[in-house]
Design a protein around this motif. Structure first.
Motif, short mmCIF file in Angstrom:
data_model
loop_
_atom_site.label_atom_id
_atom_site.label_comp_id
_atom_site.label_asym_id
_atom_site.label_seq_id
_atom_site.Cartn_x
_atom_site.Cartn_y
_atom_site.Cartn_z
N VAL A 87 0.87 -1.18 0.00
CA VAL A 87 0.00 0.00 0.00
C VAL A 87 0.90 1.23 0.00
O VAL A 87 1.79 1.36 0.86
N ASP A 88 0.70 2.10 -0.97
CA ASP A 88 1.46 3.35 -1.03
C ASP A 88 0.54 4.42 -1.62
O ASP A 88 0.38 4.52 -2.84
N ILE A 89 -0.09 5.18 -0.75
CA ILE A 89 -0.99 6.25 -1.18
C ILE A 89 -0.62 7.55 -0.48
O ILE A 89 -0.01 7.53 0.60
N THR A 90 -0.99 8.65 -1.09
CA THR A 90 -0.80 9.97 -0.49
C THR A 90 -2.16 10.57 -0.16
O THR A 90 -3.09 10.48 -0.97
N ASN B 98 -3.29 7.18 -5.37
CA ASN B 98 -2.45 5.99 -5.37
C ASN B 98 -1.08 6.34 -5.98
O ASN B 98 -1.00 6.88 -7.08
N ASN B 99 -0.01 6.02 -5.25
CA ASN B 99 1.34 6.34 -5.70
C ASN B 99 1.93 5.30 -6.66
O ASN B 99 3.07 5.48 -7.12
N CYS B 100 1.18 4.26 -6.97
CA CYS B 100 1.57 3.26 -7.98
C CYS B 100 2.99 2.71 -7.74
O CYS B 100 3.89 2.90 -8.58
N PRO B 101 3.21 2.04 -6.60
CA PRO B 101 4.57 1.63 -6.25
C PRO B 101 5.22 0.65 -7.22
O PRO B 101 6.46 0.63 -7.33
N SER B 102 4.44 -0.15 -7.95
CA SER B 102 5.05 -1.10 -8.90
C SER B 102 5.52 -0.43 -10.18
O SER B 102 6.31 -0.99 -10.95
#
Length: 213
Positions: free
Chosen positions: A106-109, A154-158
């Motif tokens: 999970v990586d969101i701002t 969503n920071n779209c980590p992938s």
């Protein structure tokens, strides 16, 4: 006790104007639970709820207790959730999030915007996550007064251009108002009436915060 010498007419009407402050805000939570009634996997949709929450590039997922917007991790079209303009300021924010699918990060701002500018920003990062495990985010001491909006991105980590990746469900967004918020003044009044002789003082209680007209 306040005294006014009345020399113009025999009858007098005294209006006491009471000032009341109202805290203007929404219900201090999102309306996802009442708005969504079924899930879908359309990550390209643009939805505005009854209360004005704008949901973009999100599917709607049944998480068991209600239906939650689920932000896509597509780098070309990242999922976003934006609140309507909320009055009353914000002192604290909380929400639940989950990876319903097999996504592991999970990586969101979360941005708190005022006057179209970011006043405060929080990164929510967790890796690895347990599939279908709800997590709570809670932030206090935000202390922004007046009108504001809440934005989730969503920071779209992938780093991949595909919709079904890094998906994060968000629900039960709630906040506390800021104590020093802007107020809207509303008016209520009472009228005292009786006949007075010319030159007779008019006496009545004058509590603090009351205007005399």
């Amino acid at each position: 006790m306040t005294s006014i010498n009345h020399n113009l007419r025999k009858s007098a009407i005294v209006c006491l104007l009471t000032v009341t402050s109202l805290n203007l805000s929404a219900e201090n939570t999102d309306d996802f639970e009442s708005f969504f009634t079924e899930e879908n996997t359309n990550y390209t949709q643009q939805i505005t709820t009854s209360d004005g929450w704008f949901i973009s590039y999100c599917s709607i997922k049944d998480i068991g207790e209600n239906f939650a917007p689920t932000l896509s991790g597509n780098t070309a079209s990242p999922g976003t959730i934006v609140s309507p303009v909320i009055r009353g300021g914000i002192s604290a924010l909380s929400f639940y999030y989950m990876c319903y699918y097999s996504d592991k990060t999970v990586d969101i701002t979360v941005n708190i915007r005022k006057n179209d500018e970011i006043s405060q920003s929080f990164r929510v990062f967790r890796s690895p996550v347990i599939q279908k495990e709800p997590y709570l985010f809670s932030q206090e001491n935000i202390d922004i007064d007046g009108e504001f909006t809440i934005e989730f991105v969503n920071n779209c980590p992938s780093g991949l251009d595909k919709f079904n990746i890094d998906r994060v469900s968000v629900w039960n967004i709630s906040w506390d108002n800021y104590e020093d918020t802007e107020k809207e003044i509303t008016q209520d009044y009472s009228v005292i009436y009786r006949d007075y002789d010319i030159g007779e003082p008019i006496e009545f209680d004058n509590p603090d915060g009351v205007d005399i007209l």
